[in-house]
Design an enzyme around this catalytic site. Structure first.
Site, PDB file in Angstrom:
ATOM      1  N   GLN A 175       0.799  -1.100   0.115  1.00  0.00           N
ATOM      2  CA  GLN A 175       0.109  -0.131  -0.046  1.00  0.00           C
ATOM      3  C   GLN A 175       0.930   1.364  -0.090  1.00  0.00           C
ATOM      4  OE1 GLN A 175      -2.612  -1.633   3.358  1.00  0.00           O
ATOM      5  NE2 GLN A 175      -3.864  -0.154   2.369  1.00  0.00           N
TER       6      GLN A 175
ATOM      7  N   LEU B  96      -7.394   1.812   3.663  1.00  0.00           N
ATOM      8  CA  LEU B  96      -6.813   2.984   3.238  1.00  0.00           C
ATOM      9  C   LEU B  96      -6.481   3.264   1.838  1.00  0.00           C
ATOM     10  CD1 LEU B  96      -4.309   3.116   6.509  1.00  0.00           C
ATOM     11  CD2 LEU B  96      -6.601   4.369   6.138  1.00  0.00           C
TER      12      LEU B  96
HETATM   13 ZN    ZN Z   1      -6.540  -2.561   2.993  1.00  0.00          ZN
END
Ligand code: ZN
Length: 179
Positions: free
Chosen positions: A51, A101
């Site tokens: 991420q 997120l």
């Molecule tokens: Zn996630």
């Protein structure tokens, strides 16, 4: 510690299968600290290296010392995992609302095994095993999914998933028009 930039859908890096970590050095330790700081800063309870655009099988989480997310009294309980691998899934399932997120603004109910056993290496290069249930179990599964290029929306029905993707693409288009 440095805040890292969280990449968002539809960035194709989120679909990449992450590489195993073969050496735990200062770079990995810094990465883990940065990831925790980035996660807390974004009010998240879990973050995978994928991420933040890093190709390594590393995840961090903090579901508090109690597993209830709405328990205001729960103490911080940061967990750092290197090369995590789930070795056992319960046959019983649980449905929980998940968000991500990398997909801000969208939540959905996801069905997953409610208990798991996960083995991983900690930052001191020690092999660990953890039995998790409730929120922590969901969180670990969600973060390990990221390392395999899987997002929580992949666990939804095709119709629901396509609806979310459509909305995100539309938002992106609108943002471009504003610029
Ligand atoms: Zn996630």
């Amino acid at each position: 510690m440095t805040l890292r930039k969280i990449i968002k859908m539809p960035n194709s890096f989120l679909r990449k299968k992450a590489s195993f970590v073969d050496k735990i050095d200062d770079e990995i330790k810094t990465l883990l600290s940065d990831m925790l700081e980035t996660m807390y800063n974004a009010n998240g309870i879990g973050l995978a290296a994928t991420q933040i655009g890093v190709d390594k099988r590393v995840i961090v989480m903090d579901c508090g010392q109690k597993t209830m997310i709405d328990d205001k009294d729960s103490k911080p309980n940061p967990i750092k995992m290197i090369n995590p691998e789930i070795t056992c899934f319960s046959k019983t399932f649980e449905e929980r609302e998940e968000g991500c997120l990398s997909i801000p603004g969208y939540n959905a109910i996801v069905k997953r095994p409610n208990r798991i056993v996960v083995k991983y290496i900690n930052e001191n290069n020690v092999q660990k095993e953890l039995k998790a249930n409730d929120l922590l179990s969901v969180c670990i599964q969600h973060e390990i999914d990221h390392l395999d290029g899987i997002l929580f929306i992949d666990h939804l029905s095709r119709i629901k998933k396509e609806m979310i993707i459509k909305k995100i693409n539309k938002e992106k288009l609108n943002q471009k028009e504003i610029k």
